[in-house]
Motif scaffolding. Sequence first.
Motif, PDB file in Angstrom:
ATOM      1  N   ALA A  84      -3.869  17.027   4.366  1.00  0.00           N
ATOM      2  CA  ALA A  84      -2.642  17.171   5.163  1.00  0.00           C
ATOM      3  C   ALA A  84      -1.434  17.551   4.327  1.00  0.00           C
ATOM      4  N   HIS A  85      -0.545  18.317   4.953  1.00  0.00           N
ATOM      5  CA  HIS A  85       0.776  18.568   4.394  1.00  0.00           C
ATOM      6  C   HIS A  85       1.807  17.643   5.039  1.00  0.00           C
ATOM      7  N   LYS A  86       1.599  17.310   6.318  1.00  0.00           N
ATOM      8  CA  LYS A  86       2.474  16.398   7.056  1.00  0.00           C
ATOM      9  C   LYS A  86       1.613  15.529   7.961  1.00  0.00           C
ATOM     10  N   VAL A  87       1.997  14.268   8.101  1.00  0.00           N
ATOM     11  CA  VAL A  87       1.307  13.358   9.007  1.00  0.00           C
ATOM     12  C   VAL A  87       2.089  13.306  10.315  1.00  0.00           C
ATOM     13  N   MET A  88       1.365  13.329  11.435  1.00  0.00           N
ATOM     14  CA  MET A  88       1.949  13.277  12.771  1.00  0.00           C
ATOM     15  C   MET A  88       1.435  12.013  13.460  1.00  0.00           C
ATOM     16  N   PRO A  89       2.008  10.830  13.130  1.00  0.00           N
ATOM     17  CA  PRO A  89       1.443   9.560  13.590  1.00  0.00           C
ATOM     18  C   PRO A  89       1.427   9.366  15.098  1.00  0.00           C
ATOM     19  N   GLY A  90       2.293  10.029  15.823  1.00  0.00           N
ATOM     20  CA  GLY A  90       2.337   9.853  17.271  1.00  0.00           C
ATOM     21  C   GLY A  90       1.036  10.205  17.968  1.00  0.00           C
ATOM     22  N   PHE A  91       0.292  11.161  17.429  1.00  0.00           N
ATOM     23  CA  PHE A  91      -0.968  11.543  18.074  1.00  0.00           C
ATOM     24  C   PHE A  91      -1.978  10.401  18.049  1.00  0.00           C
ATOM     25  N   GLY A  92      -2.164   9.774  16.900  1.00  0.00           N
ATOM     26  CA  GLY A  92      -3.100   8.647  16.817  1.00  0.00           C
ATOM     27  C   GLY A  92      -2.645   7.475  17.663  1.00  0.00           C
ATOM     28  N   GLU A  93      -1.336   7.217  17.633  1.00  0.00           N
ATOM     29  CA  GLU A  93      -0.790   6.118  18.441  1.00  0.00           C
ATOM     30  C   GLU A  93      -1.051   6.349  19.921  1.00  0.00           C
ATOM     31  N   GLN A  94      -0.833   7.580  20.378  1.00  0.00           N
ATOM     32  CA  GLN A  94      -1.026   7.888  21.791  1.00  0.00           C
ATOM     33  C   GLN A  94      -2.502   7.836  22.187  1.00  0.00           C
ATOM     34  N   MET A  95      -3.387   8.298  21.306  1.00  0.00           N
ATOM     35  CA  MET A  95      -4.819   8.232  21.628  1.00  0.00           C
ATOM     36  C   MET A  95      -5.263   6.786  21.810  1.00  0.00           C
ATOM     37  N   ARG A  96      -4.796   5.911  20.929  1.00  0.00           N
ATOM     38  CA  ARG A  96      -5.169   4.498  21.067  1.00  0.00           C
ATOM     39  C   ARG A  96      -4.547   3.890  22.324  1.00  0.00           C
ATOM     40  N   GLN A  97      -3.305   4.259  22.648  1.00  0.00           N
ATOM     41  CA  GLN A  97      -2.676   3.746  23.868  1.00  0.00           C
ATOM     42  C   GLN A  97      -3.486   4.156  25.100  1.00  0.00           C
ATOM     43  N   ILE A  98      -3.896   5.401  25.149  1.00  0.00           N
ATOM     44  CA  ILE A  98      -4.692   5.884  26.281  1.00  0.00           C
ATOM     45  C   ILE A  98      -6.015   5.131  26.349  1.00  0.00           C
ATOM     46  N   SER A  99      -6.715   5.055  25.234  1.00  0.00           N
ATOM     47  CA  SER A  99      -8.039   4.421  25.216  1.00  0.00           C
ATOM     48  C   SER A  99      -7.991   2.943  25.555  1.00  0.00           C
ATOM     49  N   LEU A 100      -6.880   2.279  25.243  1.00  0.00           N
ATOM     50  CA  LEU A 100      -6.744   0.858  25.586  1.00  0.00           C
ATOM     51  C   LEU A 100      -6.745   0.628  27.094  1.00  0.00           C
ATOM     52  N   HIS A 101      -6.455   1.649  27.875  1.00  0.00           N
ATOM     53  CA  HIS A 101      -6.528   1.528  29.332  1.00  0.00           C
ATOM     54  C   HIS A 101      -7.983   1.414  29.794  1.00  0.00           C
ATOM     55  N   TYR A 102      -8.910   1.807  28.924  1.00  0.00           N
ATOM     56  CA  TYR A 102     -10.320   1.837  29.305  1.00  0.00           C
ATOM     57  C   TYR A 102     -11.170   0.812  28.558  1.00  0.00           C
ATOM     58  N   VAL A 103     -10.896   0.599  27.266  1.00  0.00           N
ATOM     59  CA  VAL A 103     -11.714  -0.310  26.461  1.00  0.00           C
ATOM     60  C   VAL A 103     -10.849  -1.090  25.467  1.00  0.00           C
ATOM     61  N   PRO A 104     -11.084  -2.400  25.319  1.00  0.00           N
ATOM     62  CA  PRO A 104     -10.290  -3.178  24.373  1.00  0.00           C
ATOM     63  C   PRO A 104     -10.588  -2.834  22.917  1.00  0.00           C
ATOM     64  N   ALA A 130     -14.302   9.810  26.388  1.00  0.00           N
ATOM     65  CA  ALA A 130     -13.100   9.429  25.651  1.00  0.00           C
ATOM     66  C   ALA A 130     -12.334  10.659  25.158  1.00  0.00           C
ATOM     67  N   ILE A 131     -13.040  11.723  24.818  1.00  0.00           N
ATOM     68  CA  ILE A 131     -12.393  12.975  24.418  1.00  0.00           C
ATOM     69  C   ILE A 131     -11.524  13.469  25.565  1.00  0.00           C
ATOM     70  N   ARG A 132     -12.123  13.565  26.749  1.00  0.00           N
ATOM     71  CA  ARG A 132     -11.385  14.049  27.932  1.00  0.00           C
ATOM     72  C   ARG A 132     -10.194  13.149  28.237  1.00  0.00           C
ATOM     73  N   GLU A 133     -10.415  11.840  28.198  1.00  0.00           N
ATOM     74  CA  GLU A 133      -9.334  10.896  28.512  1.00  0.00           C
ATOM     75  C   GLU A 133      -8.161  11.046  27.544  1.00  0.00           C
ATOM     76  N   THR A 134      -8.435  11.168  26.254  1.00  0.00           N
ATOM     77  CA  THR A 134      -7.320  11.261  25.303  1.00  0.00           C
ATOM     78  C   THR A 134      -6.600  12.597  25.424  1.00  0.00           C
ATOM     79  N   LEU A 135      -7.312  13.651  25.773  1.00  0.00           N
ATOM     80  CA  LEU A 135      -6.656  14.943  25.953  1.00  0.00           C
ATOM     81  C   LEU A 135      -5.824  14.985  27.230  1.00  0.00           C
TER      82      LEU A 135
END
Length: 186
Positions: A84-104, A130-135
């Motif tokens: 990486a040249h730059k980290v974009m932490p919001g993407f990982g945070e959002q994927m986990r937020q979405i997935s938490l709606h489905y699985v702990p 999970a791919i579809r849900e996070t997208l």
Amino acid sequence: MSISDRASTGVYEDLGVPALRDWFALALATPWTMETRLIPDEQAVIERTLIELVDVALCELVLTTGGTGPAPRDVTPEATLAVAHKVMPGFGEQMRQISLHYVPTAILSRQVGVIRGRALILNLPGQPKAIRETLEGVRDADGKVVVHGIFSAVPYCIDLIGGPCVETHEAVCRAFRPKSAKRPGA
């Protein structure tokens, strides 16, 4: 790019790349091409493949599936961060937020998003659902988006790093751009 020891050796069929291909066929209004790779959970191989996709094949968006959990062989985030040249932490945070709606167990996921040159690299979950849900995000019973999926921010991110204009079919995923960034006729 799908990352799996067992799928890369033929023990079972890879489902990540087909899930991405199917989703993009429905979601993108802009013409696109897809480069695919199926590789083992080896950090050096993942790093080389990411570099090749971005620096040689000139992909503006690289999506990985698999290898983001806590198991010893799950090294996709480490490989992604290494190139990486730059980290974009919001993407990982959002994927986990979405997935938490489905699985702990979504809190066990270590997905990351980064920029390398003029490319966005995102580590997605490995399972097609999970791919579809996070997208796409989380929808209520009426189909209204209640938590935005990560892809709603991807086209604007690609704009900002100098990539092509990517448009989506809003029924699948609405690409968000600020009013000041909207293109004429859009």
